[in-house]
Design an enzyme around this catalytic site. Structure first.
Site, PDB file in Angstrom:
ATOM      1  N   SER A  70      63.442  39.445  39.433  1.00 28.04           N
ATOM      2  CA  SER A  70      63.162  38.124  39.989  1.00 28.04           C
ATOM      3  C   SER A  70      62.880  37.072  38.924  1.00 28.04           C
ATOM      4  O   SER A  70      63.101  35.877  39.161  1.00 28.04           O
ATOM      5  CB  SER A  70      61.970  38.213  40.953  1.00 28.04           C
ATOM      6  OG  SER A  70      60.840  38.783  40.303  1.00 28.04           O
ATOM      7  N   GLY A 107      63.182  42.134  42.713  1.00 31.66           N
ATOM      8  CA  GLY A 107      62.718  43.470  43.053  1.00 31.66           C
ATOM      9  C   GLY A 107      63.435  44.587  42.308  1.00 31.66           C
ATOM     10  O   GLY A 107      63.112  45.762  42.509  1.00 31.66           O
ATOM     11  N   ASN A 136      59.002  45.466  37.444  1.00 31.21           N
ATOM     12  CA  ASN A 136      58.731  46.039  38.774  1.00 31.21           C
ATOM     13  C   ASN A 136      58.383  47.517  38.701  1.00 31.21           C
ATOM     14  O   ASN A 136      57.596  48.022  39.508  1.00 31.21           O
ATOM     15  CB  ASN A 136      59.942  45.833  39.688  1.00 31.21           C
ATOM     16  CG  ASN A 136      60.094  44.385  40.117  1.00 31.21           C
ATOM     17  OD1 ASN A 136      59.134  43.746  40.552  1.00 31.21           O
ATOM     18  ND2 ASN A 136      61.293  43.851  39.976  1.00 31.21           N
ATOM     19  N   ASP A 217      51.448  33.376  43.155  1.00 28.53           N
ATOM     20  CA  ASP A 217      51.334  34.836  43.169  1.00 28.53           C
ATOM     21  C   ASP A 217      50.883  35.397  41.831  1.00 28.53           C
ATOM     22  O   ASP A 217      50.564  36.583  41.710  1.00 28.53           O
ATOM     23  CB  ASP A 217      52.658  35.484  43.586  1.00 28.53           C
ATOM     24  CG  ASP A 217      53.822  35.134  42.654  1.00 28.53           C
ATOM     25  OD1 ASP A 217      53.592  34.579  41.565  1.00 28.53           O
ATOM     26  OD2 ASP A 217      54.980  35.423  43.035  1.00 28.53           O
ATOM     27  N   HIS A 220      55.230  35.147  39.028  1.00 26.31           N
ATOM     28  CA  HIS A 220      56.480  34.450  38.735  1.00 26.31           C
ATOM     29  C   HIS A 220      56.229  33.077  38.106  1.00 26.31           C
ATOM     30  O   HIS A 220      55.367  32.331  38.580  1.00 26.31           O
ATOM     31  CB  HIS A 220      57.307  34.285  40.012  1.00 26.31           C
ATOM     32  CG  HIS A 220      57.691  35.587  40.626  1.00 26.31           C
ATOM     33  ND1 HIS A 220      56.978  36.184  41.648  1.00 26.31           N
ATOM     34  CD2 HIS A 220      58.723  36.423  40.352  1.00 26.31           C
ATOM     35  CE1 HIS A 220      57.551  37.331  41.980  1.00 26.31           C
ATOM     36  NE2 HIS A 220      58.608  37.490  41.208  1.00 26.31           N
TER      37      HIS A 220
END
Length: 241
Positions: A70, A107, A136, A217, A220
């Site tokens: 991502s 992801g 991830n 979050d 990112h």
């Protein structure tokens, strides 16, 4: 230029083959004429093959694939504002004729990258592969030896196809424990050194701890951070271009 030269040479060769010799009576011998036709066919076939090979080689030397998650897929920001799009724009500004393929998926894990890479290579035949994977895996607590093995496989796949791999290092939050977080980050340096490949230091350096550069979050980067991401990668990648 090369194509026009090849056409000129082909035309000259065909003239020589068809008109270069005759029988004593001034007429073509039927058998000789048949042999000349075979030669003409061979010349045309070889010339076309040479042109196709040159074209394929040219394309291979001018394609860069970004295999990431991502972070490279521009999660949460307009695609045209993501660092990969900015990277493509900078290449144009610097008069570097590269085609950039963003094969990043939100992801994505190193295992997913290993499974997808063969088809990506087959379709795009790149000369440079940027590997931005592993984050991830770490966030999901995957075994470190598995992460390392997958990164090694990605590099092996690249080198087996005469592609220059570039590894991009990532970190994970400290709440995973010092042993795991340190071991995770060390994987990138170890794999890069063992394979003698270029390594982009922690991609989110000077970004991760600045609220204005991270989305809510905390994982990112924001649109404002994308040019910084590009600068980090550009510094390492420039000598390879």
């Amino acid at each position: 230029m090369h194509l026009s030269i090849e056409r000129f040479n082909l035309k000259s060769q065909l003239r020589a083959i068809v008109y270069g010799s005759t029988t004593i009576s001034g007429c073509f011998n039927l058998l000789q004429f048949g042999q000349r036709l075979k030669t003409i066919y061979l010349v045309i076939t070889l010339s076309i093959a040479a042109i196709l090979f040159t074209t394929a080689a040219h394309g291979a030397n001018n394609t860069i694939v970004v295999l990431g998650d991502s972070i490279s897929a521009a999660y949460g920001v307009p695609t045209e504002k993501g660092w990969v799009s900015l990277f493509e724009n900078r290449l144009k500004q610097e008069n570097k004729s590269y085609n950039v393929i963003n094969a990043s998926i939100s992801g994505e894990t190193t295992d997913g990258g290993v499974k997808r890479l063969p088809e990506i290579i087959r379709r795009h035949n790149p000369s440079i592969l940027l590997i931005e994977l592993g984050g991830n895996d770490g966030l999901r607590g995957f075994p470190l030896n598995i992460i390392k093995a997958n990164l090694q496989t990605l590099i092996d796949q690249a080198k087996e196809n005469n592609i220059t791999p570039v590894l991009i290092a990532m970190r994970i939050p400290p709440n995973y424990g010092r042993r795991y977080t340190s071991g995770f980050f060390d994987i990138f340096t170890t794999v890069a050194e063992e394979n003698n490949v270029s390594l982009v230091p922690f991609l989110l350096e000077d970004i991760a701890l600045k609220p204005g550069l991270m989305q809510s979050d905390g994982i990112h980067p924001t649109e404002s951070a994308q040019p910084i991401l590009l600068d980090h990668i550009w510094e390492t990648l420039t000598p390879l271009l």
